[in-house]
Write a protein that holds these residues in place. Structure first.
Motif, PDB file in Angstrom:
ATOM      1  N   SER A   1      -5.467   6.860  17.650  1.00  0.00           N
ATOM      2  CA  SER A   1      -6.540   7.403  18.390  1.00  0.00           C
ATOM      3  C   SER A   1      -7.825   7.622  18.319  1.00  0.00           C
ATOM      4  O   SER A   1      -8.060   7.401  19.395  1.00  0.00           O
ATOM      5  CB  SER A   1      -6.170   9.548  18.679  1.00  0.00           C
ATOM      6  N   ILE A   2      -7.884   7.840  17.113  1.00  0.00           N
ATOM      7  CA  ILE A   2      -9.469   7.084  17.085  1.00  0.00           C
ATOM      8  C   ILE A   2     -10.159   5.809  17.280  1.00  0.00           C
ATOM      9  O   ILE A   2     -10.802   5.459  18.277  1.00  0.00           O
ATOM     10  CB  ILE A   2     -10.070   7.412  15.367  1.00  0.00           C
TER      11      ILE A   2
ATOM     12  N   GLU B   1      -8.791   3.427  19.904  1.00  0.00           N
ATOM     13  CA  GLU B   1      -8.338   3.868  21.138  1.00  0.00           C
ATOM     14  C   GLU B   1      -9.495   4.455  21.553  1.00  0.00           C
ATOM     15  O   GLU B   1     -10.594   3.991  22.741  1.00  0.00           O
ATOM     16  CB  GLU B   1      -7.110   4.503  21.260  1.00  0.00           C
ATOM     17  N   ALA B   2     -10.262   5.795  21.129  1.00  0.00           N
ATOM     18  CA  ALA B   2     -11.478   6.540  21.274  1.00  0.00           C
ATOM     19  C   ALA B   2     -12.622   5.681  21.258  1.00  0.00           C
ATOM     20  O   ALA B   2     -13.703   5.527  22.770  1.00  0.00           O
ATOM     21  CB  ALA B   2     -12.390   7.632  20.901  1.00  0.00           C
ATOM     22  N   THR B   3     -12.520   4.933  20.276  1.00  0.00           N
ATOM     23  CA  THR B   3     -13.892   4.046  19.709  1.00  0.00           C
ATOM     24  C   THR B   3     -13.277   2.647  20.991  1.00  0.00           C
ATOM     25  O   THR B   3     -14.747   2.060  21.656  1.00  0.00           O
ATOM     26  CB  THR B   3     -13.694   3.366  18.426  1.00  0.00           C
ATOM     27  N   ARG B   4     -12.732   2.721  21.302  1.00  0.00           N
ATOM     28  CA  ARG B   4     -13.343   1.114  22.538  1.00  0.00           C
ATOM     29  C   ARG B   4     -13.309   1.470  24.029  1.00  0.00           C
ATOM     30  O   ARG B   4     -13.921   1.146  24.440  1.00  0.00           O
ATOM     31  CB  ARG B   4     -10.976   0.392  22.930  1.00  0.00           C
TER      32      ARG B   4
ATOM     33  N   PHE C   1     -15.029   3.607  24.446  1.00  0.00           N
ATOM     34  CA  PHE C   1     -16.276   4.258  25.262  1.00  0.00           C
ATOM     35  C   PHE C   1     -17.494   2.093  24.918  1.00  0.00           C
ATOM     36  O   PHE C   1     -18.487   2.574  24.689  1.00  0.00           O
ATOM     37  CB  PHE C   1     -17.148   5.032  23.653  1.00  0.00           C
TER      38      PHE C   1
ATOM     39  N   ALA D   1     -16.980  -0.517  22.592  1.00  0.00           N
ATOM     40  CA  ALA D   1     -16.861  -0.999  21.446  1.00  0.00           C
ATOM     41  C   ALA D   1     -16.836  -2.423  21.681  1.00  0.00           C
ATOM     42  O   ALA D   1     -15.513  -2.454  22.025  1.00  0.00           O
ATOM     43  CB  ALA D   1     -16.044   0.248  21.226  1.00  0.00           C
TER      44      ALA D   1
ATOM     45  N   GLN E   1     -18.383  -3.376  16.417  1.00  0.00           N
ATOM     46  CA  GLN E   1     -18.837  -2.288  16.356  1.00  0.00           C
ATOM     47  C   GLN E   1     -17.054  -1.188  15.436  1.00  0.00           C
ATOM     48  O   GLN E   1     -17.882  -0.984  15.123  1.00  0.00           O
ATOM     49  CB  GLN E   1     -18.624  -1.748  17.930  1.00  0.00           C
TER      50      GLN E   1
ATOM     51  N   LYS F   1     -18.719  -0.189  12.283  1.00  0.00           N
ATOM     52  CA  LYS F   1     -19.110   1.668  12.414  1.00  0.00           C
ATOM     53  C   LYS F   1     -18.116   2.003  12.634  1.00  0.00           C
ATOM     54  O   LYS F   1     -18.454   3.794  12.402  1.00  0.00           O
ATOM     55  CB  LYS F   1     -19.902   1.676  14.190  1.00  0.00           C
ATOM     56  N   VAL F   2     -16.195   2.136  12.631  1.00  0.00           N
ATOM     57  CA  VAL F   2     -15.268   3.398  13.080  1.00  0.00           C
ATOM     58  C   VAL F   2     -14.184   2.234  11.387  1.00  0.00           C
ATOM     59  O   VAL F   2     -14.689   3.823  10.645  1.00  0.00           O
ATOM     60  CB  VAL F   2     -15.072   3.161  14.104  1.00  0.00           C
TER      61      VAL F   2
ATOM     62  N   PRO G   1     -15.632   2.221   7.678  1.00  0.00           N
ATOM     63  CA  PRO G   1     -15.784   3.435   7.387  1.00  0.00           C
ATOM     64  C   PRO G   1     -14.800   4.308   6.987  1.00  0.00           C
ATOM     65  O   PRO G   1     -14.981   5.379   6.120  1.00  0.00           O
ATOM     66  CB  PRO G   1     -16.819   4.288   8.507  1.00  0.00           C
ATOM     67  N   ILE G   2     -14.203   4.398   7.470  1.00  0.00           N
ATOM     68  CA  ILE G   2     -13.252   5.822   7.788  1.00  0.00           C
ATOM     69  C   ILE G   2     -11.950   4.810   6.496  1.00  0.00           C
ATOM     70  O   ILE G   2     -11.539   5.836   5.621  1.00  0.00           O
ATOM     71  CB  ILE G   2     -12.181   5.721   9.134  1.00  0.00           C
TER      72      ILE G   2
ATOM     73  N   ASN H   1     -16.474  14.128   1.332  1.00  0.00           N
ATOM     74  CA  ASN H   1     -17.384  13.988   3.215  1.00  0.00           C
ATOM     75  C   ASN H   1     -16.506  14.418   3.629  1.00  0.00           C
ATOM     76  O   ASN H   1     -16.726  14.789   4.693  1.00  0.00           O
ATOM     77  CB  ASN H   1     -17.929  13.205   3.183  1.00  0.00           C
ATOM     78  N   ILE H   2     -15.157  13.714   4.653  1.00  0.00           N
ATOM     79  CA  ILE H   2     -14.219  13.455   5.150  1.00  0.00           C
ATOM     80  C   ILE H   2     -14.085  14.875   5.358  1.00  0.00           C
ATOM     81  O   ILE H   2     -13.473  15.549   4.443  1.00  0.00           O
ATOM     82  CB  ILE H   2     -13.739  12.237   5.119  1.00  0.00           C
TER      83      ILE H   2
END
Lengths: 390, 275
Positions: B176-177, B179-182, B184, B186, B190, B194-195, B198-199, B274-275
């Motif tokens: 889902s993350i 997909e959301a990034t795409r 927008f 990306a 990117q 960016k995603v 880091p995750i 942190n997450i």
């Protein structure tokens, strides 16, 4: 294979592929709140993803401002996703390693907007969706409602023409959901975005949508305004949904109205004329109108009979003028206070000219309020029912 | 009877003959990397290094590890194995660095392309389960004796966890993350930087930890091809049946292992909280 006329089940059997969407054709107007409604597996999410090509449609066109999106190159597609369409997801799809404000600014960051500018823009939408004070929080620490605000803010920060919302409120508590729906309606009024909203909940579809398309098994079953769908369900599938919907706030006087009621026309129908009309229609009260159809009030059988006994000819003295009137756009909910003890129907008049347009029988109101369908009550048609009461 | 051995021998010989230039270049690069890292650890007096490691332990972990690393390193120095320990540390870090440099991109590739992942899996299994001593032979043929073949064998042995855990981390990023990034707009780059990275970072750092620990175990073995360091001490203990020397070297390895493990683990843990 579809073009060869094979059915979804046959194709599944032969190829192992499910046909998610087929023959879905519709236009969405600029600034419209367009809802796609269907149960899970109806292809609504796939359809939405075809609009920004998260899923590539195997055939067909998606045309935005005279441009076929399905033909765009990767670069152009990215550009389109960045500037023209933004999406809000059921499961939020937020970035867990970033703070709220960095999540909101994410779309702008992808467009290489300088840090200062994107922070400022992100702050603006954060204020807009009511997230101020949460900027530096990590998203996992927020409640579902707050997370979805972040999702909405992230989409709005790009200032897109079109918002695609995939079951955006389905994961939220009912109370929060209603609140978010209201806020979305307000936002849409002020920002004039085109919104394509997906839901499996017809109540939500009706609350939000200017127009609704109902899907089943990847096909469009019906497209129309909420009222179209409630009053004229295209088939049994749609009616089965409609039955469960809270109709009070959607059905308007105009659709319940009986348009050509028997009326007593002042200065034309005298005492005798009015009595004859009452006798032939079997009613004990009639709306009274002037010659040019202005609504004057109601006349009751007993008053007319009294006038007759006194030997008067005009019905002027029998007209009860302190009757509240409703306008065609009134909803059932708004007309509820009109239910009176004596069973008088509700007169519907034109707001400007004060002309009588029709009447709504109290039984209709009661039936709409209790949510029972016509057939269950009497087995009669609407017209018959109206006549009975009038 | 099937003799696979001769074919492998021929292949290795062919490589040695035809890629001598290449191996020389690699040898030169790796040697300079290892030597400069070794210089960094060897040049300052021992107490400076102890202080720096103690400071790092304090920052990353806490009092317990700080005390442990000060006492442990002092013990190593007192036993007289300071230069060997630093040589080993330099070799571990260089080899682990090279292993990560190759392993992380391979892991990303494996996660992105299922076919690449499928091909890599048996190769990784082979690299991990092959007895570590076996790598020493071609390493010597390619690079002669010394630190470079030691580093080479270590890189091969220590790389699989970096590849596996990077690949795991990336494929565990929720769809889902992605997909959301795409959605927008990306670009693939990117999305990755960016995603996904880091995750996936906590998992990748777990891979870094594993790689360093495996490098440590291999570095001792590579003393057999004259890679030097603590392995040499242990090897002397074995070959000369000096049980005391063997244990002294072993204790130094254990101390080094604990410090390295706790410090590298702490990076992963902080990211997770942190997450």
């Amino acid at each position: 294979m579809l073009k060869q006329g094979k059915s979804k089940a046959t194709i599944l059997k032969e190829t192992g592929c499910t046909v998610a969407v087929k023959n879905a054709t519709f236009n969405i107007e600029k600034g419209e709140f367009f809802v796609i409604m269907g149960l899970s597996g109806s292809g609504k999410s796939s359809l939405l993803r075809c609009l920004n090509r998260l899923i590539e449609p195997t055939s067909g066109k998606v045309v935005l401002n005279d441009r076929d999106i399905t033909l765009l190159s990767d670069d152009k597609l990215q550009e389109m996703r960045r500037k023209e369409m933004a999406m809000v997801f059921q499961n939020f799809g937020l970035l867990p390693h970033r703070t709220v404000i960095d999540n909101v600014a994410f779309g702008l960051e992808l467009q290489h907007v300088p840090l200062e500018e994107r922070t400022q823009k992100a702050q603006e939408v954060i204020d807009l969706v009511g997230l101020n004070g949460y900027e530096k929080q990590h998203t996992a620490a927020l409640s579902g409602g707050m997370q979805q605000r972040v999702g909405l803010a992230r989409a709005l920060a790009n200032n897109p023409e079109i918002l695609l919302m995939d079951e955006a409120f389905s994961a939220l508590d009912p109370l929060i959901r209603t609140q978010m729906q209201d806020e979305l309606i307000d936002l849409q009024k002020t920002m004039q975005k085109t919104i394509v909203f997906i839901t499996h909940d017809l109540d939500e579809a009706i609350r939000l949508g200017d127009r609704i398309v109902i899907m089943k098994d990847g096909e469009v079953v019906q497209i129309g305004t909420p009222e179209d769908i409630l009053t004229n369900p295209a088939n049994d599938y749609v009616s089965s949904f409609v039955e469960k919907v809270d109709r009070k706030s959607i059905i308007t006087a105009a659709s319940l109205m009986f348009e050509k009621p028997t009326v007593a026309i002042f200065r034309k129908d005298g005492v005798e004329g009015s009595l004859r009309k009452m006798r032939s229609s079997g009613l004990i009260s009639l709306p009274a109108v002037s010659l040019d159809k202005h609504f004057l009030g109601f006349v009751y059988l007993k008053d007319i009979l009294e006038l007759k006994a006194k030997g008067e000819h005009t019905i002027e003295k029998a007209i009860m003028s302190d009757v509240p009137v409703a306008y065609p756009e009134y909803t059932v909910e708004q007309m509820l206070p009109f239910i009176a003890e004596n069973g008088r129907p509700v007169p519907i008049v034109d707001r400007q000219t004060n002309k009588l347009l029709g009447i709504v029988a109290q039984t209709s109101l009661l039936i709409e309020t209790t949510g029972t369908s016509w057939e269950n009550v009497t087995g009669n048609t609407i017209d018959n029912l109206q006549k009975e009461i009038i | 009877m099937i003799h696979i051995g001769p074919y492998i021998e021929q292949f290795i010989n062919w490589l040695t003959l035809n890629f001598a230039e290449f191996f020389n270049a690699v040898k030169y690069i790796v040697e300079s990397v290892v030597n400069s890292v070794e210089f960094v650890f060897m040049y300052p007096p021992f107490y400076v290094i102890i202080a720096l490691i103690a400071l790092l332990s304090w920052k990353r972990s806490g009092l317990g590890l700080t005390v442990l690393s000060i006492l442990g390193l002092m013990l190593i120095w007192a036993m007289g194995y300071w230069p060997q320990t630093m040589a080993t540390l330099a070799l571990i870090l260089s080899a682990a660095f090279i292993a990560l440099l190759i392993g992380i991109p391979l892991g990303i590739w494996a996660a992105k392309k299922p076919l690449a992942g499928k091909i890599m899996r048996p190769v990784l299994d082979l690299m991990q389960t092959m007895p570590a001593f076996v790598y020493l032979i071609p390493a010597v043929l390619f690079f002669g004796l010394g630190k470079v073949p030691g580093a080479f064998a270590t890189v091969i042995f220590a790389m699989p966890p970096a590849v596996r855990l990077t690949s795991l981390g990336i494929s565990q990023v929720p769809a889902s993350i992605v997909e959301a990034t795409r959605s927008f707009g990306a670009t693939p780059g990117q999305l990755l930087f960016k995603v996904e990275l880091p995750i996936a970072l906590p998992t990748i750092l777990a891979g870094v930890n594993q790689t360093i620990m495996m490098a440590l175990s291999m570095v001792v073995i590579s003393a057999m091809i004259a890679a030097g360091g603590l392995g040499e001490v242990v090897l002397k203990g074995i070959t000369q049946l000096k049980i005391g020397v063997g244990f002294e070297g072993g204790i130094a390895v254990v101390i080094l292992a604990i410090i390295l493990d706790r410090i590298t683990q702490s990076f992963g843990n902080v990211k997770k909280s942190n997450i």
